[in-house]
Design a protein around this motif. Sequence first.
Motif, PDB file in Angstrom:
ATOM      1  N   THR A   1       0.886  -1.169  -0.015  1.00 56.41           N
ATOM      2  CA  THR A   1       0.089   0.139  -0.128  1.00 56.41           C
ATOM      3  C   THR A   1       1.090   1.336  -0.108  1.00 56.41           C
ATOM      4  OG1 THR A   1      -1.726  -1.222   1.132  1.00 56.41           O
ATOM      5  CG2 THR A   1      -1.652   1.295   1.333  1.00 56.41           C
TER       6      THR A   1
ATOM      7  N   LEU B   1       2.680   1.817  -3.462  1.00 54.38           N
ATOM      8  CA  LEU B   1       1.674   2.269  -4.388  1.00 54.38           C
ATOM      9  C   LEU B   1       1.206   3.528  -4.298  1.00 54.38           C
ATOM     10  CD1 LEU B   1      -0.606  -0.908  -4.689  1.00 54.38           C
ATOM     11  CD2 LEU B   1       1.093  -0.126  -6.454  1.00 54.38           C
ATOM     12  N   GLU B   2       0.997   3.949  -3.062  1.00 54.99           N
ATOM     13  CA  GLU B   2       0.691   5.507  -2.755  1.00 54.99           C
ATOM     14  C   GLU B   2       1.911   6.299  -2.996  1.00 54.99           C
ATOM     15  OE1 GLU B   2      -0.309   5.386   1.479  1.00 54.99           O
ATOM     16  OE2 GLU B   2      -2.591   4.925   0.994  1.00 54.99           O
TER      17      GLU B   2
ATOM     18  N   THR C   1       4.282   1.496  -9.633  1.00 54.37           N
ATOM     19  CA  THR C   1       3.163   1.172 -10.683  1.00 54.37           C
ATOM     20  C   THR C   1       2.637  -0.093 -10.341  1.00 54.37           C
ATOM     21  OG1 THR C   1       3.965   2.479 -12.451  1.00 54.37           O
ATOM     22  CG2 THR C   1       2.334   0.701 -13.212  1.00 54.37           C
TER      23      THR C   1
ATOM     24  N   PRO D   1      -2.288   6.115  -7.812  1.00 54.81           N
ATOM     25  CA  PRO D   1      -3.309   5.198  -7.196  1.00 54.81           C
ATOM     26  C   PRO D   1      -4.285   6.070  -6.551  1.00 54.81           C
ATOM     27  CG  PRO D   1      -1.032   4.232  -6.847  1.00 54.81           C
ATOM     28  CD  PRO D   1      -1.030   5.672  -7.738  1.00 54.81           C
TER      29      PRO D   1
ATOM     30  N   LEU E   1      -7.705   0.771  -2.291  1.00 52.28           N
ATOM     31  CA  LEU E   1      -6.862   1.652  -2.922  1.00 52.28           C
ATOM     32  C   LEU E   1      -6.614   0.734  -4.382  1.00 52.28           C
ATOM     33  CD1 LEU E   1      -4.657   3.882  -2.829  1.00 52.28           C
ATOM     34  CD2 LEU E   1      -2.989   2.099  -2.310  1.00 52.28           C
ATOM     35  N   ILE E   2      -6.890   1.860  -5.569  1.00 48.07           N
ATOM     36  CA  ILE E   2      -6.719   1.248  -6.734  1.00 48.07           C
ATOM     37  C   ILE E   2      -5.855   1.884  -7.711  1.00 48.07           C
ATOM     38  CG2 ILE E   2      -9.227   0.574  -6.540  1.00 48.07           C
ATOM     39  CD1 ILE E   2      -9.909   2.537  -8.621  1.00 48.07           C
ATOM     40  N   ALA E   3      -5.239   1.116  -8.758  1.00 50.25           N
ATOM     41  CA  ALA E   3      -4.329   1.598  -9.545  1.00 50.25           C
ATOM     42  C   ALA E   3      -4.453   1.343 -10.919  1.00 50.25           C
ATOM     43  CB  ALA E   3      -2.709   1.370  -9.182  1.00 50.25           C
TER      44      ALA E   3
ATOM     45  N   CYS F   1      -6.600  -2.825 -13.564  1.00 48.58           N
ATOM     46  CA  CYS F   1      -6.536  -2.234 -12.303  1.00 48.58           C
ATOM     47  C   CYS F   1      -6.266  -3.229 -11.242  1.00 48.58           C
ATOM     48  CB  CYS F   1      -8.096  -1.755 -11.999  1.00 48.58           C
ATOM     49  SG  CYS F   1      -8.154  -0.884 -10.741  1.00 48.58           S
TER      50      CYS F   1
END
Length: 654
Positions: A92, A95-96, A100, A217, A233-235, A248
Motif C-alpha cells: 500500500t 503504491l501510494e 506502478t 493510485p 486503493l486502486i491503480a 486495475c
Amino acid sequence: MAGSHRPRILVFPGGSADAALAPAAARGHAAVPARDVEAGLDLLATQPFDVAVVGADGALGEALALCRRLRAAPGGDRVAVVAIAGDAAETTALLEAGATVVAAADERSIAIQLDAASWWVQRPAARAADRAPAERALLERAGRSFRDGSAEVIGLFVWDVTGRILDANDAFLRMVGCAREDVEAGRLNWVALTPPELRAADERALSEVRKHGICPPFEKEFLHRDGRRLPVLIAPALVEGARDRGVCFVLDMTARRAAEGALRASEERLRLVVRATSDAFWDWDLSSGRVTGSERMRSFYGTGGADIEEDAAWWFERVHPEDRDRVMNALRRAIEGKESTFELWYRCLLADGSYADVQDRGIVLRDGAGKAYRMLGAVSDVTERRQMETRLLLADRMASLGTLAAGVAHEINNPLAYMVTNVDFARKELRARGAAARVDALVAALDEAAEGGARVRHIVSGLKTFSRADDGALGPVEVDRVIQLVLRMAQQQIRSKARLVLELGPVPPVHANEAQLGQVILNLLVNAAQALPDGKEAENEIRIATAAAPPGRVRIEVRDTGPGIAPELRSRIFDPFFTTKPIGEGTGLGLAICHGIVASFGGEIGVESEVGRGACFRVLLPVWRADAGAPDERDERGGAPGDPLDEYPEEAAQ
C-alpha cells in the motif's frame, strides 16, 4: 513481448533491485544499472526509459522517498515503476508513493512484474483480436506473483471503456462477494460496483487514464454484494496498445481504515484525558530541539495562547537558579544513560511570577543503538502536597512529644526542685550571716543550681529542636548527639517500661536533617516502649546501637524484647494509617512518616521480627561527604529535596 521495441529498464541501487538485472537480460530487455540515486535521476532525465526498478526490501523509508522523487523528476511521468518489496504489507505504501506495480523479492515475481510494467508503457502493433488473450495472460501472471509470495491479497481486474469487468482474479471477486460466473456472464460493472456519490470522482480518474495511460493510485469504495462498503486503493492503467481497455490493481483497505479509526478514537481519548488532568504534558524532539506541549503546559508556564517555543532554553530559564545545574545534570544523565524513565523534582517559575515545587516524570525513547531521540513527560504542581507533608510531619512530631509530656515534665521538675532548694539555702545563709556566710557552702549550692539549670536548658533545647518547623535542609548530622537529645526527653517513659542499653559505636556524620532524624528515632523508641508489657521493667529491654555499615553508610538499630510482629503484618507495617494499636491510641502514620523521612535522606528502613522474641528496626543512612557541596543542595539525579547527593558530582550541563 509483442512488437520490435526492446524495453529499456533503469535499475536504481538498493535492496534487491539488482536482482532485476538477470530476468531483464533473459527477456532481452536493455537493463541499465545506475551508479547511485542522483546518477539514476540524471539518466532518467536525459535518456528514454520504459521501466524503473526500486528496491524496497531494505530501508522502506528510503524506497518511498525515491519513488516520490522519481515521479517528480523529469522523465518520471513516462516510466512504469517496479518496486521490489520484502513484505506484502508494504504494498500500500509503495503504491501510494508512486509505484506502478510491486514485486516480491524473488526472480520469478520480479520477471512477471517487469513484463506487466513493460506492457503498460509499450505501444505494441498487436491486433485488437489478440489483446484479450494477452490481457488474460497478464492478469494471471501478475496474480500468481502475489500468490507465490504469500496469500493472494491484491485484487486484479480487466475493464473496458464502458466500465464492464472483462476478467478478474479470485482476490478481487472475494473482495466484492462475487463469483467467477458473474464475470463470465458479464454481470460485473465497475460503475455499478461504485457508490453513486463516488462515480464522478471515478470518471475524472478514468479520464486521466484514457489521456495519459495511467493515473496515480487513489482511494475509493466498492459495494460488496451484501451491501457493505469496501474501502480500497486502486491503480488503473490502460492495456498497452489499446484505448478502450485497462488493468486495475485493487488493495483492500478495510484493516487500515479500522486501524485509523481506532487510532483516531485513541487520540481523542488521550486528548480528553489530557484536558481533564491538571498535569502539564510535554514532548521534546532531541534531534531538532523542538518542544511541544499541552494547553495546560502553556498556561502553567505563562506562554498564553502562543505555542511553546521550539528551543528548550525557555524551559531551562524557568527552573529556579538554585536547582538549574542539578536538573540539567539529571536530564543529561537520563539522555546519555540507558534507563527508559526519569523523575525530577525542582522549583519552577509560574505565569504569576511565583515559584512552585513540581514533579517532572517521563520516558526516554531510544533507537536501536540505544541513542535517545525523544523525551516525553508530565509536570505536576506538588506545592500544596509538599506543604501538607510538612504540616503532617510537624503534627506527627508534636504528637510524639505529646506522649512524652509527663516524662518531660518529670525530667524538668527534678532539677527544678533542687535548683529552688539550693537557691533558697543560699538566700537564707546570706540573710542570716551576711558577710560571715559560709562561702564554700554557698558556692556548692549555687553550682548544684547551675547544674540543674543546665539540665533544664538541654531538655528545653531538645524540645525546641524537635518541635520547630524546619525547611527540610540536609547537612552533616551527628547521630550520637541526636540520640542523646531524644533520650533526655524519652528516658522517663523508657525507664518506666524497660532497662535501656546503649551500644553507640564511633560513626561519621550522616547526610540528614537533625530534627527529622530525631523524629525517626523518637518514634521508634516510643513504639518500642509501648510494645512492652507493663510491670516487667527488669525483664524488658530496649537496645539502641550504632555502627558503620559499608559501603559509606551508618546503621542505627532500635531493638526491643516485646511480643514481636506477626509475619502477615510485617509487609504492611510502613503503610499509612495501618496500626496494630487499639482504636484511639494510634494514627498509623508514625512508621509511614519514618519511612518517608529516611527515604528522603537516601537511606533505608526495615524491620526484623519474630513473634515472641521482639522486633528490631534498622535504619541505614548515607555518610555525609564534605565535597558534596552545600548542605541544602539537592540530588543531581533530580531527586526530591532531601535526597542524598549523587555519588559522582559533575559540572552542570550547559
